[in-house]
Design an enzyme around this catalytic site. Structure first.
Site, PDB file in Angstrom:
ATOM      1  N   ARG A  36       3.252  11.175   3.556  1.00 29.55           N
ATOM      2  CA  ARG A  36       3.004  10.542   2.260  1.00 29.55           C
ATOM      3  C   ARG A  36       1.745  11.121   1.628  1.00 29.55           C
ATOM      4  NH1 ARG A  36       3.007   4.431   4.511  1.00 29.55           N
ATOM      5  NH2 ARG A  36       1.481   5.484   5.829  1.00 29.55           N
ATOM      6  N   GLU A  93       1.626  -6.096   7.222  1.00 28.72           N
ATOM      7  CA  GLU A  93       2.970  -5.526   7.356  1.00 28.72           C
ATOM      8  C   GLU A  93       4.038  -6.584   7.087  1.00 28.72           C
ATOM      9  OE1 GLU A  93       3.342  -2.269   7.700  1.00 28.72           O
ATOM     10  OE2 GLU A  93       1.148  -2.112   7.805  1.00 28.72           O
ATOM     11  N   ASP A 124       0.796  -1.229   0.000  1.00 25.84           N
ATOM     12  CA  ASP A 124       0.000   0.000   0.000  1.00 25.84           C
ATOM     13  C   ASP A 124       0.830   1.282   0.000  1.00 25.84           C
ATOM     14  OD1 ASP A 124       0.768   0.202   2.747  1.00 25.84           O
ATOM     15  OD2 ASP A 124      -1.045  -0.854   3.376  1.00 25.84           O
ATOM     16  N   ASP A 162      -5.493  -1.299   3.150  1.00 21.44           N
ATOM     17  CA  ASP A 162      -4.474  -1.681   4.117  1.00 21.44           C
ATOM     18  C   ASP A 162      -4.025  -3.095   3.785  1.00 21.44           C
ATOM     19  OD1 ASP A 162      -2.875  -1.374   6.483  1.00 21.44           O
ATOM     20  OD2 ASP A 162      -4.271  -2.709   7.508  1.00 21.44           O
ATOM     21  N   THR A 163      -2.717  -3.270   3.680  1.00 18.91           N
ATOM     22  CA  THR A 163      -2.151  -4.605   3.452  1.00 18.91           C
ATOM     23  C   THR A 163      -1.376  -5.009   4.702  1.00 18.91           C
ATOM     24  OG1 THR A 163      -0.134  -3.709   2.433  1.00 18.91           O
ATOM     25  CG2 THR A 163      -1.958  -4.269   0.945  1.00 18.91           C
ATOM     26  N   ARG A 172       0.787   6.818  -0.332  1.00 20.22           N
ATOM     27  CA  ARG A 172       0.026   5.799   0.400  1.00 20.22           C
ATOM     28  C   ARG A 172      -1.275   5.610  -0.357  1.00 20.22           C
ATOM     29  NH1 ARG A 172      -2.909   2.657   2.917  1.00 20.22           N
ATOM     30  NH2 ARG A 172      -2.642   2.058   5.079  1.00 20.22           N
TER      31      ARG A 172
END
Length: 181
Positions: free
Chosen positions: A119, A75, A53, A72-73, A67
């Site tokens: 970002r 970590e 992401d 959301d991916t 971003r």
């Protein structure tokens, strides 16, 4: 009125000049605020894919970390090996899809321009396709609805479809926890 050559010019009465001037100033100020407050679409070349992401895009003479808004991916440093492997697959998919390609960065009217890490928050468009939504639909990401964004309903539907298809992060894994990032 007066005559200039063959053209007749009408003078605006003095009492009407002030409201017209004020209206012009107000319209100019509103246009300036609108232009400043809503970042434009920008094209750039993807130079780095940090994870599923977050990417780095060259925009003319500058590089920007971006971003992907609304997703959301997992970590890459997750303690759980299953989530870490999924994070690697999400990054690898984003890399194969985006690295070296020219994308359009589209701002979201409901999101801030940047996150707390500086970002840019953007939809990433490749060949007319919304890559953010694609990452959700293919099971690499979940809809990240902690903050409001315009495409939230669409992204939730994409997540629902990925869950129903049991793909990516929604695929059943024997003995693994279902929580995670």
């Amino acid at each position: 009125s007066c005559r200039l050559g063959a053209m007749q010019v009408h003078r605006i009465p003095a009492r009407a000049r002030l409201p017209i001037a004020l209206a012009a100033v107000v319209l100019a100020a509103l246009a300036a605020v609108a232009a400043e407050g809503s970042p434009a679409l920008r094209k750039g070349r993807v130079e780095w894919v940090a994870d599923g992401d977050t990417i780095t895009v060259r925009l003319e003479e500058t590089k920007e970390k971006v971003r992907l808004v609304g997703i959301d991916t997992p970590e890459l440093d997750d303690a759980n090996p299953w989530w870490r492997a999924l994070a690697e697959r999400a990054r690898d998919h984003a890399k194969s899809r985006l690295l070296g390609k020219t994308v359009v960065l589209e701002p979201d009217a409901l999101s801030a321009d940047r996150d707390k890490y500086g970002r840019l928050l953007r939809y990433v468009i490749l060949d007319g396709a919304d890559v953010n939504e694609e990452m959700i639909r293919e099971g690499y990401a979940r809809a990240y609805t902690r903050f409001a964004f315009e495409r939230a309903a669409r992204y939730k539907e994409a997540e629902k479809a990925a869950r129903a298809a049991k793909i990516g992060r929604w695929a059943p894994r024997e003995g693994e926890r279902r929580g995670g990032s």
